[in-house]
Each structure stands twice: as structure tokens, then as C-alpha cells.
Design an enzyme around this catalytic site. Sequence first.
Site, PDB file in Angstrom:
ATOM      1  CG  ASN A  82      -1.672   1.298   1.401  1.00 20.46           C
ATOM      2  OD1 ASN A  82      -2.547   1.631   0.604  1.00 20.46           O
ATOM      3  ND2 ASN A  82      -1.327   2.067   2.420  1.00 20.46           N
ATOM      4  CB  SER A 136      -3.533   5.681  -8.235  1.00 19.95           C
ATOM      5  OG  SER A 136      -4.261   6.845  -8.573  1.00 19.95           O
ATOM      6  CE1 TYR A 150       0.462   8.142  -5.971  1.00 20.12           C
ATOM      7  CE2 TYR A 150      -1.245   8.689  -7.569  1.00 20.12           C
ATOM      8  CZ  TYR A 150      -0.850   8.040  -6.415  1.00 20.12           C
ATOM      9  OH  TYR A 150      -1.757   7.293  -5.709  1.00 20.12           O
ATOM     10  CB  ALA A 153       5.354   5.936 -10.267  1.00 16.53           C
ATOM     11  CE  LYS A 154       0.375   4.601  -6.565  1.00 14.85           C
ATOM     12  NZ  LYS A 154       0.695   3.561  -5.549  1.00 14.85           N
TER      13      LYS A 154
END
Length: 258
Positions: A82, A136, A150, A153-154
Amino acid sequence: MEKELIGKVALITGGTKGIGRAIAERLSEAGALVIVTARTRPIETHTKHHFIAADLTIAAQTDKMVNEINEKFGSIDILVNNMGGSTSPSGGFGALTDAHWENDLQLNLQSAVRIDRAILPQMVEKKSGVIIHISSVTGTLPVYQSLGGYAVAKAALNNYSKSLSKEFSPKGIRVATVSPGMVKTDTMDAYLQSLAKTSDLSIEQVTLDLMDSLGGIPLGRMALPQEIAELVGFLVSPKASYITGVNYIVDGGSNPSL
């Protein structure tokens, strides 16, 4: 709730607040022995979960944490990756330096790779285990204005998770991804406050703008952490024994594609 996880040891990274904390509570209620890790100890002086302080962007701390778990609890049955987030500024592509990109990749991709590498051999030896990566909705629907690094990367985490499932599902390890949309957490509140400050808009307006950038939320609200935790609780349970290699998007209907 059925105690269907009795006898299982679960590790939740980033498990002291928000979605991670809700997942820890959910798995504990189902009977699992829960270990949570984060960079700093939670404010609460007492917790029913075993806490290990570790920065999983650092290989040595990851190894130290796994060694402590092995000594005290034996092997891990359930791993929920997580840990994640972003400290990069808003402003689009031009606002991001190499350091911002590297930080986002370390927090949201490399930390998961690092802990998986440490835990997977144990699962392979037992021919069983479940790994959940918390990603995400931005991994498939990027918000470039403020979460560019972000989101990238996700997206990489999603691809990595699928690759891992194809390699290790034949060896008895299930791997799945959960991609929440907007979730009402302290981190989300702080992010919205930061957006409001930099854009000189109200919290309500930046919240609506962010919802619109994701295509709107048909359910008309953010998710609660417990709602994400319920899905994770199902996925790590025996009821989900035939589920692997999938990415569950939990966004209240925002994503425009199937």
C-alpha cells in the site's frame, strides 16, 4: 464476519493511516495476524497490530524488516503493498525535476519491487500466498497538472503487477492490483488544501475540479478507506482463490472505459 484468515500472517506497507490502516483493520477482523510498516510510528501509543518502522525506499531497511518478521512470525502469507504517494509539485511537466521523478518511482514502484523480491521466495517455497498492489486510477487516467510523476509510476506498477502474476500464479501465488480513485483520507485532504493554496481557489472548487479532471464521479462522492479495504479483504480470502492478474478500478464510476 467469518474468521477466514485465522492462521495467516499479513504485512501491510504504509499501514498506519488512510487506506492502509483500514486494510489492516479489515484483515485483523478476519482473523489474520497483522504487521504494519511505515516510516514513523503511529501517534497511538497502543495498537493491536505489530508495527515495524522502515523506509522501504532503502534496500537495507527492507531487508532488516523482513528479517525481523521471519524471526518473530515466520513467513508472510499475505502482502499488501500500500505504500505510495507523491511530494512532487503541481504545474505539469515543466515543474518536475529528475529528483521528483526519482522520488515518485521509488515510492510507488521500486518500494513494491523491493519488498516483493524479499517475500516471494518464501511464498514460492510454500506454493501459496497473495500479493496485492494498491495502485491508483491515475495509472490509467493521469492528472498531468499535479500528479504526472505519480501517475506514470502507478502505470508502471500496474504493468509490473500483471507481469508478476503471469510468472508466479503457476507457482501458487496470486497477484492482483486495486486502483482507487479519490478516497477521503487525511492525505487527500492535505493534497486538496495544497491545490487550493497554489490555485487561490476554495477547497470545494479544487475538489470539484479534480473530480472533473477524472471525468466526474457518477456516485458523487469520494470513497471511504473502508470501502477499499472491503475489496482487499475479499481478494486475499479463500473466496477469491481463482482471481489473479487483474486490476480492480474502484473510482465510483469515473473511468470512461470498460
